[in-house]
Design an enzyme around this catalytic site. Structure first.
Site, mmCIF file in Angstrom:
data_model
loop_
_atom_site.group_PDB
_atom_site.id
_atom_site.type_symbol
_atom_site.label_atom_id
_atom_site.label_comp_id
_atom_site.label_asym_id
_atom_site.label_seq_id
_atom_site.Cartn_x
_atom_site.Cartn_y
_atom_site.Cartn_z
ATOM 1 N N SER A 157 0.857 -1.188 0.000
ATOM 2 C CA SER A 157 0.000 0.000 0.000
ATOM 3 C C SER A 157 0.892 1.237 0.000
ATOM 4 C CB SER A 157 -0.928 -0.049 1.228
ATOM 5 O OG SER A 157 -1.912 0.948 1.146
ATOM 6 N N ASN A 158 0.374 2.368 0.423
ATOM 7 C CA ASN A 158 1.177 3.589 0.485
ATOM 8 C C ASN A 158 0.694 4.446 1.651
ATOM 9 O OD1 ASN A 158 -0.942 5.528 -0.481
ATOM 10 N ND2 ASN A 158 -0.898 4.122 -2.215
ATOM 11 N N ARG A 159 1.291 5.601 1.832
ATOM 12 C CA ARG A 159 1.069 6.402 3.049
ATOM 13 C C ARG A 159 -0.166 7.295 2.983
ATOM 14 N NH1 ARG A 159 5.957 9.708 2.985
ATOM 15 N NH2 ARG A 159 4.611 11.000 4.280
ATOM 16 N N ALA A 199 -4.537 7.689 -3.865
ATOM 17 C CA ALA A 199 -3.198 7.205 -4.250
ATOM 18 C C ALA A 199 -3.359 5.729 -4.620
ATOM 19 C CB ALA A 199 -2.228 7.397 -3.106
#
Ligand code: PMT
Length: 214
Positions: free
Chosen positions: A21-23, A88
């Site tokens: 995943s991402n932030r 995102a």
């Protein structure tokens, strides 16, 4: 206007308990949904996994992966006048997620990757006359060139560029500094401000673009 907003990250499964995943916290997309609602629009928010309370008076669709988000956007595409993609979304995903939990004893897994669906690129050719699409560009270098490329390649009316290499803007921060690029070649840098303010500026900019189009 009917405004469709995406927010937050996507999660791409490695096995039943692990993902990439991402932030993204969902703060920017959620602030846009709230700003659109406050400006009197009807809003649907498609969000990846986030820890934020759902905004009032906004219909919420929760999704997990890029494929889920694409399906939810496609389902709501005919309904919306404006699409604002602040999520995102993963660019890559494991080609073969394991159906059982990978065992530590088996050693580090060798993961084969494939492109995740590019939502904006997929739906760009289906944009109807009168619809407005806004994308974001999260960049850490050659900012302007990349922003212009995304605006063109994804058939966008507006692109909001944010520099995600600094701690006070972009991912997770409560503030952001957006630069707008529109399809007519206009560029408008805005100062660092709370995401609620950035979101209201973005909605005002969409309203101006809409007024120009009709
Ligand atoms: O959620 P926060 O913590 O508040 O952080 C906000 C943010 C930094 C996530 C947000 O401001 C932002 O920049 N969102 C876009 C992040 C991103 O994926 O940028 P990108 O440059 O990789 O993608 C360009 C555009 O294509 C984006 O509109 C994105 O939603 C879209 N995209 C990207 C990948 C993909 N597979 N499909 C897409 O449609």
């Amino acid at each position: 206007m009917n405004v469709l907003v995406t927010a937050g990250p996507t999660r791409e499964a490695i096995d039943p308990v692990r993902f990439v995943s991402n932030r993204s916290s969902g703060k920017m997309g959620t602030a846009i949904a709230q700003a659109a609602r406050a400006a009197g629009h009807t809003v649907r928010l498609i969000t990846g996994p986030v820890a934020l309370p759902p905004p009032a008076d906004v219909s919420l669709v929760r999704v997990t992966s890029a494929a889920d988000m694409l399906a939810a956007v496609e389902k709501n595409l005919a309904w919306c006048d404006w699409l604002i993609m602040a999520a995102a979304v993963a660019d890559w995903r494991p080609r073969h997620p394991a159906s059982h939990k990978l065992k530590k004893a088996d050693g580090p897994p060798c993961i084969e990757w494939e492109p995740a669906p590019d939502i904006l690129a997929t739906i760009a050719p289906r944009k109807k006359p009168g619809q407005l699409f806004c994308g974001f560009a999260a960049e850490t270098r050659p900012l302007v060139r990349e922003a212009m490329r995304k605006l063109r390649d994804k058939n966008l009316d507006l692109l909001a560029l944010n520099d995600v290499s600094q701690h006070d803007r972009g991912f997770e921060a409560d503030t952001n500094a957006l630069t707008f690029f529109d399809a007519a070649g206009q560029r408008q840098p805005l100062p660092l401000a709370p995401k609620s303010v950035c979101a209201a500026q973005l909605i005002a900019r969409m309203e101006k673009l809409h007024a120009k189009k009709i």
